[in-house]
Write an enzyme that holds these catalytic residues in place. Sequence first.
Site, PDB file in Angstrom:
ATOM      1  CE1 TYR A  87       0.854   1.655   4.195  1.00  0.00           C
ATOM      2  CE2 TYR A  87       1.272  -0.699   4.275  1.00  0.00           C
ATOM      3  CZ  TYR A  87       1.443   0.568   4.798  1.00  0.00           C
ATOM      4  OH  TYR A  87       2.207   0.752   5.919  1.00  0.00           O
ATOM      5  CG  PHE A  97      -0.101   9.275   5.389  1.00  0.00           C
ATOM      6  CD1 PHE A  97      -0.351   8.066   6.009  1.00  0.00           C
ATOM      7  CD2 PHE A  97      -1.033   9.779   4.501  1.00  0.00           C
ATOM      8  CE1 PHE A  97      -1.515   7.360   5.743  1.00  0.00           C
ATOM      9  CE2 PHE A  97      -2.199   9.085   4.245  1.00  0.00           C
ATOM     10  CZ  PHE A  97      -2.445   7.875   4.867  1.00  0.00           C
ATOM     11  CG  ASP A  98       2.715   3.994   6.562  1.00  0.00           C
ATOM     12  OD1 ASP A  98       3.925   3.728   6.371  1.00  0.00           O
ATOM     13  OD2 ASP A  98       1.987   3.294   7.289  1.00  0.00           O
ATOM     14  CB  ILE A 118      -8.701   3.119   9.167  1.00  0.00           C
ATOM     15  CG1 ILE A 118      -8.200   2.874   7.744  1.00  0.00           C
ATOM     16  CG2 ILE A 118      -7.665   3.853  10.013  1.00  0.00           C
ATOM     17  CD1 ILE A 118      -7.854   4.133   6.961  1.00  0.00           C
ATOM     18  CE1 TYR A 144      -5.463   6.061  11.773  1.00  0.00           C
ATOM     19  CE2 TYR A 144      -5.229   7.186   9.661  1.00  0.00           C
ATOM     20  CZ  TYR A 144      -4.915   6.132  10.502  1.00  0.00           C
ATOM     21  OH  TYR A 144      -4.068   5.145  10.076  1.00  0.00           O
ATOM     22  CG  PHE A 161      -4.800   3.960   1.982  1.00  0.00           C
ATOM     23  CD1 PHE A 161      -3.573   3.668   2.557  1.00  0.00           C
ATOM     24  CD2 PHE A 161      -5.732   4.672   2.713  1.00  0.00           C
ATOM     25  CE1 PHE A 161      -3.278   4.077   3.847  1.00  0.00           C
ATOM     26  CE2 PHE A 161      -5.445   5.083   4.005  1.00  0.00           C
ATOM     27  CZ  PHE A 161      -4.217   4.798   4.570  1.00  0.00           C
TER      28      PHE A 161
END
Length: 169
Positions: A87, A97-98, A118, A144, A161
């Site tokens: 991902y 961010f990731d 999530i 979130y 994502f």
Amino acid sequence: MRSFLSRFRQPTWLATLCFLMVTALLSACQKEDTTDYTERDEALITAYIKDNNLTGFQRQPSGLYVAITQPGTGANAQTGQAVSALYTGQTFDGKVFDSSSNNNNTPISFVLGQGQVIAGWDQGFALLNKGSKAILLIPSELAYKGASPSSSIPAHAVLRFDVEVTNIK
């Protein structure tokens, strides 16, 4: 008259009066957040799709948008199954961010439907099968919510994502 005024010369009365005035002033200055995030997120997502010339999205009843960019094979992941995926997560301004690439492209693994990820992931991955690739556009309530899990993800952030299911067990 002196006894009345003399009460206000005592430090405790003055401190109490100042405290009450500051408290009242601060209470009056605080604004309640009345933003309808469901409506705002929907507008952000539809504008994002249009502005980026994206196609193939299906809106889910929850507000999650899913576009399968590469079909996989076999049955879709089911609640209770272990899903492994690659991902990349980013905010709508394009900031990553990731990403699993930060972990030597090691897939993340989680049990679907158990709240280990999530809600947008639990819902989105239930629509995917092994080998499929997809884009998930996740409204803040399925991400979130009002929390900011890191300095890279603000509160009430709508997230993108790009995912690939590598395995389902």
